[in-house]
Design an enzyme around this catalytic site. Sequence first.
Site, mmCIF file in Angstrom:
data_model
loop_
_atom_site.group_PDB
_atom_site.id
_atom_site.type_symbol
_atom_site.label_atom_id
_atom_site.label_comp_id
_atom_site.label_asym_id
_atom_site.label_seq_id
_atom_site.Cartn_x
_atom_site.Cartn_y
_atom_site.Cartn_z
ATOM 1 N N ASP A 1 -8.147 3.716 1.453
ATOM 2 C CA ASP A 1 -7.210 4.152 2.488
ATOM 3 C C ASP A 1 -7.998 4.629 3.716
ATOM 4 O O ASP A 1 -8.769 5.583 3.621
ATOM 5 C CB ASP A 1 -6.388 5.302 1.889
ATOM 6 C CG ASP A 1 -5.319 5.808 2.830
ATOM 7 O OD1 ASP A 1 -5.321 5.394 4.003
ATOM 8 O OD2 ASP A 1 -4.497 6.617 2.371
ATOM 9 N N ARG B 1 -3.251 -0.718 5.405
ATOM 10 C CA ARG B 1 -3.850 -1.772 4.590
ATOM 11 C C ARG B 1 -2.952 -2.978 4.357
ATOM 12 O O ARG B 1 -3.391 -4.127 4.523
ATOM 13 C CB ARG B 1 -4.302 -1.182 3.242
ATOM 14 C CG ARG B 1 -5.420 -0.171 3.392
ATOM 15 C CD ARG B 1 -5.597 0.655 2.143
ATOM 16 N NE ARG B 1 -4.448 1.542 1.929
ATOM 17 C CZ ARG B 1 -4.255 2.286 0.867
ATOM 18 N NH1 ARG B 1 -5.149 2.251 -0.113
ATOM 19 N NH2 ARG B 1 -3.207 3.073 0.757
ATOM 20 N N CYS C 1 0.871 -1.188 0.000
ATOM 21 C CA CYS C 1 0.000 0.000 0.000
ATOM 22 C C CYS C 1 0.903 1.232 0.000
ATOM 23 O O CYS C 1 2.072 1.129 -0.379
ATOM 24 C CB CYS C 1 -0.972 -0.016 1.177
ATOM 25 S SG CYS C 1 -0.193 -0.003 2.811
HETATM 26 P P1 4NP Z 1 -1.712 2.808 4.199
HETATM 27 O O1 4NP Z 1 -2.378 4.118 4.801
HETATM 28 O O2 4NP Z 1 -1.192 3.172 2.823
HETATM 29 O O3 4NP Z 1 -2.854 1.847 4.130
HETATM 30 O O4 4NP Z 1 -0.613 2.379 5.146
HETATM 31 C C1 4NP Z 1 -1.734 5.356 4.884
HETATM 32 C C2 4NP Z 1 -0.889 5.614 5.925
HETATM 33 C C3 4NP Z 1 -0.292 6.850 6.051
HETATM 34 C C4 4NP Z 1 -0.545 7.826 5.123
HETATM 35 C C5 4NP Z 1 -1.389 7.565 4.067
HETATM 36 C C6 4NP Z 1 -1.974 6.334 3.948
HETATM 37 N N1 4NP Z 1 0.033 9.105 5.267
HETATM 38 O O5 4NP Z 1 -0.271 9.982 4.446
HETATM 39 O O6 4NP Z 1 0.837 9.321 6.180
#
Ligand code: 4NP
Length: 152
Positions: free
Chosen positions: A122, A13, A7
């Site tokens: 997300d 995710r 991800c």
């Molecule tokens: P992930 O979620 O891609 O599912 O781990 C996110 C975690 C952090 C951020 C964006 C999405 N962020 O912008 O910090």
Amino acid sequence: MKILFVCLGNICRSPAAEGIFAHKAQQAGLQVEIDSAGTAAYHAGEKADRRMRQTAKSRGYELTSISRPVTNADYESFDYLIAMDNQNYDELREKALTPEQAEKVLRMRDFFSNADYDHVPDPYYGGSKGFDIVIDLLEEGSDNLIKFLKQH
Ligand code: 4NP
């Protein structure tokens, strides 16, 4: 068989995908090595997001991964790189060095049974419901991914 779930931040995710898939693969007797990574490195070294860990725990999954970015070596050492959303997919495809590497990149949505979602949304900036949706989609996707891997 080696599978990498990917991800953006590798704190919500893909750590959930890793934990859920590991649990289900073990139940199914599928021999598989699993890891997860992010297309971005800004959470490198961190545990999965506390909200994601707590929701997963309430549904029976322990998330133990530590965030790390995807590397070039991952395209060689893994059989499949499974992207959580379409942006992750596009980035992974672009970073592949050969057509063979690009073909290893699949989308989690390829394994969804219902058409309500075309990606794993997300949950980072939303409310608690988003984390449960992630688990729902990954449970269904993992079941179908296991069926796919047993045929390949
Ligand atoms: P992930 O979620 O891609 O599912 O781990 C996110 C975690 C952090 C951020 C964006 C999405 N962020 O912008 O910090």
